[in-house]
Design an enzyme around this catalytic site. Structure first.
Site, mmCIF file in Angstrom:
data_model
loop_
_atom_site.group_PDB
_atom_site.id
_atom_site.type_symbol
_atom_site.label_atom_id
_atom_site.label_comp_id
_atom_site.label_asym_id
_atom_site.label_seq_id
_atom_site.Cartn_x
_atom_site.Cartn_y
_atom_site.Cartn_z
ATOM 1 N N ARG A 1 -0.493 17.604 -51.688
ATOM 2 C CA ARG A 1 -1.894 17.606 -52.150
ATOM 3 C C ARG A 1 -1.995 18.096 -53.597
ATOM 4 O O ARG A 1 -2.883 17.696 -54.339
ATOM 5 C CB ARG A 1 -2.790 18.417 -51.226
ATOM 6 N N SER B 1 -9.541 22.439 -50.739
ATOM 7 C CA SER B 1 -8.398 22.107 -49.874
ATOM 8 C C SER B 1 -7.761 20.773 -50.223
ATOM 9 O O SER B 1 -6.552 20.616 -50.100
ATOM 10 C CB SER B 1 -8.828 22.049 -48.407
ATOM 11 N N GLU C 1 -18.549 12.877 -43.232
ATOM 12 C CA GLU C 1 -17.458 11.952 -43.542
ATOM 13 C C GLU C 1 -17.906 10.499 -43.480
ATOM 14 O O GLU C 1 -17.491 9.664 -44.292
ATOM 15 C CB GLU C 1 -16.285 12.172 -42.579
ATOM 16 N N PHE D 1 -10.224 13.793 -40.025
ATOM 17 C CA PHE D 1 -11.646 13.450 -40.096
ATOM 18 C C PHE D 1 -11.863 12.111 -40.811
ATOM 19 O O PHE D 1 -12.773 11.360 -40.465
ATOM 20 C CB PHE D 1 -12.428 14.572 -40.783
ATOM 21 N N HIS E 1 -3.792 17.406 -45.191
ATOM 22 C CA HIS E 1 -3.540 18.104 -43.927
ATOM 23 C C HIS E 1 -3.068 17.159 -42.832
ATOM 24 O O HIS E 1 -3.501 17.202 -41.693
ATOM 25 C CB HIS E 1 -4.786 18.892 -43.492
ATOM 26 N N ASP F 1 -3.818 26.236 -38.146
ATOM 27 C CA ASP F 1 -5.151 25.735 -37.782
ATOM 28 C C ASP F 1 -5.142 24.941 -36.473
ATOM 29 O O ASP F 1 -6.181 24.768 -35.835
ATOM 30 C CB ASP F 1 -5.739 24.871 -38.900
ATOM 31 N N ARG G 1 -0.529 19.746 -46.332
ATOM 32 C CA ARG G 1 -1.069 21.033 -46.752
ATOM 33 C C ARG G 1 0.015 21.959 -47.308
ATOM 34 O O ARG G 1 -0.163 22.593 -48.340
ATOM 35 C CB ARG G 1 -1.738 21.716 -45.558
#
Ligand SMILES: Cc1ncc(C[n+]2csc(CCOP(=O)(O)OP(=O)(O)O)c2C)c(N)n1
Ligand SMILES: [Mg+2]
Lengths: 275, 317
Positions: free
Chosen positions: B9, B36, B57, B82, B108, B116, B166
């Site tokens: 990322r 993020s 989204e 998402f 992610h 998470d 991530r």
């Protein structure tokens, strides 16, 4: 003096468009009769009065944008676009047939069609994207987005409603074809929307509540919406599903059923004799 | 030699900033995950071309489509779970069907999300994205490749899905390496087995290559950074020349990159295949390194799979 709508001309065009719609649907043998007939004046008052476009240059960069979010109402849009000469009237009878540009739900590529739709609830977000793009491009275009009342059950519509208001998209003009029916029945019985005007107002929209079959009210609503600054506008149009043909009006059976030959003949007769 | 660790990322974030500097048609959207996803790096420099979409989204994908239809190249950023899960119908209709010039950025990805847990670990999005007509699916193996993928995708017409991670992962490519969308990279030649990997599994595959070498097994390693359009030629050549294939991905083996490879090979050059990936289950919370062991995604697992594929090949002869 500001431009005035020619009411008699708009009424005449609306009648002709209805006749094209029932013919086209009969020719296709399937399609959405009720929701196409309820939105006719909303389109005619836009395209034949307010809308900036050049049918010979459908992608002309300064054009206004019309987003048909309730894609199943496309027979009405196709009839209007053909009447505007975006493509020939002969093509209307290819609706829903193999190889046609007139897909069962609108598909990009047909001149005048700005988005592919059919999955309800997506149009207002796309309209916002067009509006933000216009803002970045310093382009004064207006973006119109027509939705159904049942369609308002989709959460994405309300996500988009927040976006339009948050970004103060005064170049967005939403239109609701409030015909009081969705597939499963009356909107108030399936998932009530009232108080609908207050809902949009509370979301930060200027709302114009009108009779969606009165071309004068329709045309004037678009004029008024254009003058609103700092927030988006919504034309909340009360309509009748199946409008113009007595045996289609408020008969939800005709939501997704096309007229057969007998019904077509009767419908045309009614539409032609209507004053 | 010490290996530099960096999340993909971060490479993407750098790519965005470079794009912002060189092109004024780039617009970035984010669904309340601006830090993020590293979209924030673009936002800080080009605030007028960044739009916060909130936790919406579906709305983000539609807005991106409208912007793209207005001539912009739009990066729509959120977590992979998402982007593909919540907004799949919007991606299907407003992006793929309409061929809008939107680059969906899903960070992610995979179990390396770690603590998470399952809702945030996208182990299914490569499958969800690659089954869509007109969609391009890219999964960079390190931060350098991620930067180049971001820049390349801006000039690549139509919708693209960019899968990013991530956690820090080893930097294994160099700035001067060739990166072309749709063209897989041959990293190590080999004749006994071919390991076709994507994302962080490329590093694991390189480690497996070294381990296998010690046992006199020659493993070819391919970085299949573009899952779609898939580089059929390089895959078929590898299968033909080695006779045994292992795919390795940080994603479910149901419908992912391995499935895409097997679709190619079963039609053109069937050979014994083994699949390294998440075995039809959800992820779980934990330290990414430990999760990789638990889920069987390590170089050791690739070594075992390679031997199994070779044994199956030899049993056929
Ligand atoms: C996402 C999605 N769900 C379901 C449908 C099937 N569908 C087509 S029309 C319709 C009812 C729409 O009602 P409304 O918006 O009131 O349309 P109108 O009355 O104007 O025809 C439904 C559920 C669809 N097209 N898209
Ligand atoms: Mg309705």
């Amino acid at each position: 003096m500001a431009k005035q709508p020619d009411i008699n001309r708009l009424k005449k065009i609306a009648k002709e468009v209805r006749i094209e719609i029932v013919k086209m649907l009969n020719c296709a043998g399937s399609g959405h009769t009720g929701g196409s007939l309820s939105m006719v004046e909303l389109l005619v008052g836009l395209y034949f009065y307010k809308f900036k476009c050049d049918p010979s240059k459908p992608l002309c960069s300064t054009r206004d944008i019309f987003v048909l979010s309730k894609g199943h109402g496309c027979p009405a849009l196709y009839a209007v676009l053909a009447k505007m000469n975006f493509f020939s009237k002969e093509e209307l009878c290819t609706l829903r047939k193999i190889g046609t540009r007139l897909q069962g739900h609108p598909q990009i590529g047909l001149p005048g069609v700005e988005i592919s739709s059919g999955s309800l609830g997506q149009g207002l977000s796309i309209a916002n994207g067009f509006a933000l793009g216009a803002r970045l491009n310093k382009d004064p275009k207006r973006v119109y987005c027509l939705m159904g009342d049942g369609e308002l059950d989709e959460g994405q519509v309300w996500e988009a409603a927040l976006t339009s208001a948050h970004y103060k998209l005064d170049n967005v003009c939403g239109i609701i074809d409030y015909n009081k029916f969705q597939i499963d029945g009356r909107v108030e019985d399936i998932k009530g929307l009232e108080p609908l005007k207050a809902k949009w107002q509370s979301f930060g929209w200027e709302v114009f509540e009108i009779d969606g079959h009165n071309v004068k009210e329709v045309a004037e609503a678009y004029d008024k919406a254009e003058k609103i600054k700092g927030k988006p506008s919504m034309v909340l149009a009360h309509t009748v599903k199946g409008k113009g043909v007595s045996f289609f009006e408020n008969k939800n059976k005709y939501h997704g059923v096309a007229p057969n030959k007998e019904e077509l003949e009767k419908a045309i007769k009614e539409l032609e004799t209507e004053k | 030699m010490e290996i530099k660790m960096k999340p993909t990322r971060d490479g993407f974030g750098e790519g965005l900033v470079e794009l912002g500097q060189t092109r004024d048609d780039i617009v970035v959207l984010s669904a309340d995950l601006t830090e993020s996803t590293r979209a924030a790096w673009f936002k800080d420099k080009f605030p007028e071309r960044f739009f916060a979409m909130g936790v919406s989204e579906q709305d983000m994908m539609g807005t991106a489509a409208g912007l793209a239809l207005s001539g912009k190249v739009v990066f729509a950023c959120t977590f992979g779970a998402f982007a593909a899960g919540r907004a799949w119908d919007q991606v299907r209709v407003s992006l793929a069907y309409m061929k809008t010039n939107v680059k969906v950025v899903g960070t992610h990805g995979g179990i390396s999300v770690g603590e998470d847990g399952p809702t945030h670990q996208a182990n299914e999005e490569l499958a969800l994205m690659r089954i869509l007509p007109n969609m391009t699916v890219i999964i960079p193996c390190d931060a350098i490749e991620a930067k180049r993928a971001a820049i390349a995708s801006a000039s690549y017409p139509g919708p693209v899905y960019l899968r990013l991670g991530r956690s820090g992962v080893p930097v294994i490519t160099k700035e001067e390496d060739i990166f072309e969308i749709g063209k897989a990279n041959l990293l190590k030649d080999g004749k006994d087995v071919a390991v076709i990997a994507c994302g962080v599994e490329v590093y694991e595959a390189l480690c497996a290559h070294e381990a296998l070498k010690k046992e006199n097994i020659s493993a070819r390693v391919i970085n299949l950074h573009t899952v779609k359009p898939i580089d059929k030629d390089l895959i078929i050549k590898a299968a033909r020349e080695t006779g045994a294939v292992v795919t390795a991905e940080e994603h479910t083996i149901v419908g992912g990159m391995g499935s895409a490879v097997s679709e190619v090979l079963s039609q053109s050059c069937p050979v014994p295949m083994e699949f390294i990936g998440v075995k039809d289950r959800f992820g779980e919370s934990g330290d990414p390194k430990e999760l990789f062991k638990l889920f069987g995604l390590t170089a050791d697992d690739i070594v075992k799979a390679a031997k199994k594929a070779i044994a199956r090949k030899n049993a056929r002869d």
